[in-house]
Design a protein around this motif. Structure first.
Motif, short mmCIF file in Angstrom:
data_model
loop_
_atom_site.label_atom_id
_atom_site.label_comp_id
_atom_site.label_asym_id
_atom_site.label_seq_id
_atom_site.Cartn_x
_atom_site.Cartn_y
_atom_site.Cartn_z
N LEU A 3 -3.21 11.69 12.47
CA LEU A 3 -3.25 11.60 11.00
C LEU A 3 -2.91 10.17 10.55
O LEU A 3 -3.61 9.59 9.71
CB LEU A 3 -2.26 12.60 10.40
CG LEU A 3 -2.08 12.56 8.88
CD1 LEU A 3 -3.33 13.06 8.17
CD2 LEU A 3 -0.87 13.40 8.46
N LEU A 4 -1.87 9.62 11.13
CA LEU A 4 -1.46 8.26 10.75
C LEU A 4 -2.48 7.20 11.17
O LEU A 4 -2.73 6.25 10.43
CB LEU A 4 -0.09 7.93 11.37
CG LEU A 4 1.08 8.66 10.72
CD1 LEU A 4 2.35 8.40 11.51
CD2 LEU A 4 1.25 8.21 9.28
N ASP A 5 -3.07 7.41 12.36
CA ASP A 5 -4.12 6.47 12.80
C ASP A 5 -5.21 6.39 11.73
O ASP A 5 -5.67 5.30 11.38
CB ASP A 5 -4.76 6.96 14.11
CG ASP A 5 -3.89 6.74 15.33
OD1 ASP A 5 -2.86 6.03 15.22
OD2 ASP A 5 -4.23 7.30 16.40
N ALA A 6 -5.60 7.56 11.22
CA ALA A 6 -6.67 7.60 10.21
C ALA A 6 -6.20 7.01 8.89
O ALA A 6 -6.93 6.29 8.22
CB ALA A 6 -7.14 9.04 10.02
N ALA A 7 -4.95 7.32 8.51
CA ALA A 7 -4.43 6.85 7.22
C ALA A 7 -4.36 5.32 7.17
O ALA A 7 -4.77 4.71 6.18
CB ALA A 7 -3.05 7.46 6.95
N VAL A 8 -3.86 4.71 8.23
CA VAL A 8 -3.67 3.25 8.18
C VAL A 8 -4.99 2.48 8.31
O VAL A 8 -5.03 1.28 8.11
CB VAL A 8 -2.62 2.73 9.21
CG1 VAL A 8 -1.25 3.34 8.93
CG2 VAL A 8 -3.06 2.94 10.63
N GLU A 9 -6.07 3.18 8.62
CA GLU A 9 -7.39 2.55 8.58
C GLU A 9 -7.69 2.00 7.18
O GLU A 9 -8.47 1.07 7.02
CB GLU A 9 -8.48 3.56 8.95
CG GLU A 9 -8.59 3.87 10.42
CD GLU A 9 -9.09 2.67 11.23
OE1 GLU A 9 -10.08 2.05 10.81
OE2 GLU A 9 -8.46 2.36 12.26
N TYR A 10 -7.08 2.60 6.17
CA TYR A 10 -7.33 2.20 4.78
C TYR A 10 -6.36 1.12 4.30
O TYR A 10 -6.43 0.67 3.17
CB TYR A 10 -7.24 3.41 3.85
CG TYR A 10 -8.29 4.46 4.17
CD1 TYR A 10 -9.60 4.29 3.73
CD2 TYR A 10 -7.97 5.57 4.94
CE1 TYR A 10 -10.57 5.23 4.06
CE2 TYR A 10 -8.94 6.51 5.27
CZ TYR A 10 -10.23 6.34 4.82
OH TYR A 10 -11.19 7.26 5.14
N ILE A 11 -5.42 0.75 5.17
CA ILE A 11 -4.37 -0.20 4.76
C ILE A 11 -4.64 -1.57 5.37
O ILE A 11 -5.06 -1.65 6.52
CB ILE A 11 -2.98 0.35 5.14
CG1 ILE A 11 -2.67 1.52 4.21
CG2 ILE A 11 -1.91 -0.73 5.08
CD1 ILE A 11 -1.51 2.37 4.65
N ASP A 50 0.83 -1.21 0.00
CA ASP A 50 0.00 0.00 0.00
C ASP A 50 0.86 1.25 0.00
O ASP A 50 1.91 1.30 0.64
CB ASP A 50 -0.89 0.02 1.25
CG ASP A 50 -2.03 -0.97 1.13
OD1 ASP A 50 -2.95 -0.71 0.35
OD2 ASP A 50 -1.98 -2.02 1.82
N ILE A 51 0.37 2.25 -0.72
CA ILE A 51 1.12 3.50 -0.83
C ILE A 51 0.34 4.64 -0.18
O ILE A 51 -0.85 4.82 -0.43
CB ILE A 51 1.39 3.85 -2.31
CG1 ILE A 51 2.37 2.83 -2.92
CG2 ILE A 51 1.91 5.28 -2.46
CD1 ILE A 51 2.62 3.03 -4.40
N VAL A 52 1.04 5.38 0.67
CA VAL A 52 0.52 6.62 1.23
C VAL A 52 1.25 7.75 0.52
O VAL A 52 2.47 7.86 0.63
CB VAL A 52 0.78 6.69 2.75
CG1 VAL A 52 0.33 8.04 3.32
CG2 VAL A 52 0.08 5.54 3.48
N ALA A 53 0.53 8.54 -0.27
CA ALA A 53 1.17 9.61 -1.04
C ALA A 53 0.93 10.95 -0.37
O ALA A 53 -0.19 11.25 0.07
CB ALA A 53 0.61 9.64 -2.46
#
Ligand code: GDP
Ligand code: MG
Length: 162
Positions: free
Chosen positions: A154-162, A2-5
């Motif tokens: 921010l990261l907590d929310a981002a990794v919800e999609y991973i 997975d990519i976080v851009a």
């Protein structure tokens, strides 16, 4: 993987956050303007999840048109390849025309977008940062990439999609 851009116009602090995420200085941070060329990839993990992070370019160009086009290109690539997009803006400049343009592209994208209002280093800036709700992103976060405050949420929310 997975990519976080991380996308946004130069100088908002993308490389500073990228460096914090990857834990090494792979990306160049410059005081005058963004100097990261093209795209930099690094690897990171959060809450037990591994992902790649992409820092999009600094685009030091002369013409404003080329400059804007380069940002649009980076946003298009992010929309295509990323699992989740961090759209970074800068509280110290407020919302700029380029921010509006990028926001418009990202609102149409069928990818999760988290708005990261950066340089929120103190309480006064927290008040000023409220104007960014007007960009219309349900998931808006306030952070300081220099101190690290707010980056965890921010990261907590981002990794919800991973
Ligand atoms: P980029 O062009 O978006 O990659 O931005 P950089 O990461 O190169 O940062 C541009 C400038 O903003 C540098 O001088 C950073 O030290 C500064 N900067 C980045 N994040 C913050 C922050 O949270 N607070 C403050 N005050 N400055 C920041
Ligand atoms: Mg940069």
């Amino acid at each position: 993987m997975d990519i976080v851009a991380i996308v946004g116009r130069p100088n908002v602090g993308k490389s500073t956050l990228f460096n914090r995420l990857i834990g090494e200085r792979q990306s160049i941070v410059d005081d005058q303007s963004g100097v990261t060329r093209d795209r930099q990839y690094g690897q990171s993990h959060w809450n037990g999840k591994e992902f790649a992070v992409v820092d999009t370019g600094g685009f030091v160009r002369n013409s404003d048109d080329v400059f804007e086009a380069a940002i649009r290109d980076q946003v298009e690539i992010a929309i295509e390849e990323a699992t989740v997009i961090l759209f970074m803006v800068d509280v110290t400049t407020g919302i700029t025309d380029l921010d509006e343009e990028v926001a418009q592209m990202l609102r149409r994208a069928e990818k999760p977008v988290l708005l990261a209002v950066n340089k929120v280093d103190n309480n006064q800036r927290q008040l000023e940062a409220n104007e960014f709700w007007s960009l219309g992103f349900e998931q808006t976060f306030f952070l300081s990439s220099v101190t690290g405050s707010g980056t965890g949420d921010l990261l907590d929310a981002a990794v919800e999609y991973i």
